[in-house]
Scaffold this motif. Structure first.
Motif, PDB file in Angstrom:
ATOM      1  N   CYS A 167       0.829  -1.198   0.000  1.00 37.87           N
ATOM      2  CA  CYS A 167       0.000   0.000   0.000  1.00 37.87           C
ATOM      3  C   CYS A 167       0.868   1.255   0.000  1.00 37.87           C
ATOM      4  N   SER A 168       0.247   2.346  -0.428  1.00 39.27           N
ATOM      5  CA  SER A 168       0.939   3.634  -0.500  1.00 39.27           C
ATOM      6  C   SER A 168      -0.044   4.717  -0.080  1.00 39.27           C
ATOM      7  N   ALA A 169       0.430   5.945  -0.065  1.00 37.55           N
ATOM      8  CA  ALA A 169      -0.447   7.057   0.290  1.00 37.55           C
ATOM      9  C   ALA A 169      -1.621   7.146  -0.680  1.00 37.55           C
ATOM     10  N   GLY A 170      -1.419   6.710  -1.902  1.00 35.78           N
ATOM     11  CA  GLY A 170      -2.466   6.789  -2.912  1.00 35.78           C
ATOM     12  C   GLY A 170      -3.595   5.792  -2.737  1.00 35.78           C
ATOM     13  N   ASN A 171      -3.318   4.623  -2.157  1.00 32.95           N
ATOM     14  CA  ASN A 171      -4.387   3.636  -2.019  1.00 32.95           C
ATOM     15  C   ASN A 171      -4.691   3.236  -0.576  1.00 32.95           C
ATOM     16  N   ALA A 172      -4.030   3.825   0.398  1.00 33.56           N
ATOM     17  CA  ALA A 172      -4.306   3.497   1.799  1.00 33.56           C
ATOM     18  C   ALA A 172      -5.756   3.825   2.166  1.00 33.56           C
ATOM     19  N   ILE A 173      -6.297   4.887   1.575  1.00 33.13           N
ATOM     20  CA  ILE A 173      -7.680   5.270   1.867  1.00 33.13           C
ATOM     21  C   ILE A 173      -8.659   4.181   1.420  1.00 33.13           C
ATOM     22  N   ASP A 174      -8.319   3.461   0.336  1.00 30.67           N
ATOM     23  CA  ASP A 174      -9.185   2.364  -0.112  1.00 30.67           C
ATOM     24  C   ASP A 174      -9.203   1.226   0.908  1.00 30.67           C
ATOM     25  N   PHE A 175      -8.055   0.962   1.526  1.00 32.73           N
ATOM     26  CA  PHE A 175      -8.006  -0.039   2.584  1.00 32.73           C
ATOM     27  C   PHE A 175      -8.870   0.413   3.764  1.00 32.73           C
ATOM     28  N   ALA A 176      -8.780   1.689   4.117  1.00 29.88           N
ATOM     29  CA  ALA A 176      -9.533   2.214   5.260  1.00 29.88           C
ATOM     30  C   ALA A 176     -11.040   2.121   5.031  1.00 29.88           C
ATOM     31  N   ARG A 188     -15.420   5.952  13.295  1.00 27.46           N
ATOM     32  CA  ARG A 188     -14.490   4.830  13.481  1.00 27.46           C
ATOM     33  C   ARG A 188     -13.102   5.295  13.073  1.00 27.46           C
ATOM     34  N   ASP A 189     -12.121   4.990  13.920  1.00 28.83           N
ATOM     35  CA  ASP A 189     -10.722   5.298  13.643  1.00 28.83           C
ATOM     36  C   ASP A 189     -10.072   4.088  12.989  1.00 28.83           C
ATOM     37  N   VAL A 190      -9.404   4.306  11.860  1.00 27.62           N
ATOM     38  CA  VAL A 190      -8.779   3.219  11.098  1.00 27.62           C
ATOM     39  C   VAL A 190      -7.314   3.566  10.884  1.00 27.62           C
ATOM     40  N   LEU A 191      -6.465   2.587  11.156  1.00 28.48           N
ATOM     41  CA  LEU A 191      -5.019   2.757  10.993  1.00 28.48           C
ATOM     42  C   LEU A 191      -4.539   1.752   9.957  1.00 28.48           C
ATOM     43  N   ILE A 192      -3.883   2.232   8.912  1.00 22.61           N
ATOM     44  CA  ILE A 192      -3.312   1.385   7.870  1.00 22.61           C
ATOM     45  C   ILE A 192      -1.797   1.432   8.037  1.00 22.61           C
ATOM     46  N   ILE A 193      -1.169   0.252   8.112  1.00 21.58           N
ATOM     47  CA  ILE A 193       0.279   0.183   8.322  1.00 21.58           C
ATOM     48  C   ILE A 193       0.908  -0.626   7.196  1.00 21.58           C
ATOM     49  N   GLN A 198     -10.261   8.806   9.935  1.00 13.49           N
ATOM     50  CA  GLN A 198     -11.492   8.718  10.712  1.00 13.49           C
ATOM     51  C   GLN A 198     -12.641   8.652   9.710  1.00 13.49           C
ATOM     52  N   LEU A 199     -13.467   7.609   9.856  1.00 12.49           N
ATOM     53  CA  LEU A 199     -14.609   7.410   8.978  1.00 12.49           C
ATOM     54  C   LEU A 199     -15.880   7.742   9.746  1.00 12.49           C
TER      55      LEU A 199
END
Length: 117
Positions: free
Chosen positions: A40-49, A77-82, A93-94
């Motif tokens: 994942c990258s900054a460009g697709n991390a939001i899709d994971f979230a 909901r707080d979501v953390l992508i690592i 935050q969603l």
């Protein structure tokens, strides 16, 4: 494998790799929905979230028919992508707008936040 064992292994792996999240003693404890990714990258991390939207609860008012109403609500909901390879972290935050409306009228919003230090 039991859930607690998985949590312990994950915590150990994150700590060993330097990816543990530190929180100062005076900070409030925040629970994150977390996803570990490898490419994942900054460009697709939001899709994971977005795979972790807030839970929606609805209440139907009146008898079910043409004139019934529905009130739906959700809590943020707080979501953390690592990224396990690079150690990069993204915190989102969603939440939903149009609280109190029909379920299909709720709109999912995703806001990138800074991780608390």
């Amino acid at each position: 494998m039991k859930r607690n064992s998985i949590k312990a292994l994950l915590y150990g792996a994150l700590t060993a790799s330097g990816m543990g999240i530190s929180v100062s003693a005076n900070a409030a404890i925040t629970q994150y929905q977390t996803e570990i990714c490898y490419l994942c990258s900054a460009g697709n991390a939001i899709d994971f979230a977005k795979k972790y939207p807030p839970t929606v609860e609805c209440k139907i008012n009146g008898p079910f028919g043409w004139d019934y109403t529905q009130e739906c609500y959700s809590q943020p909901r707080d979501v953390l992508i690592i990224n396990a390879n690079s150690g990069q972290k993204w915190y989102y935050q969603l939440n939903h707008t149009n609280q109190g409306k029909f379920r299909n009228e709720l709109i999912l919003n995703t806001t990138e936040k800074n991780l608390p230090g």
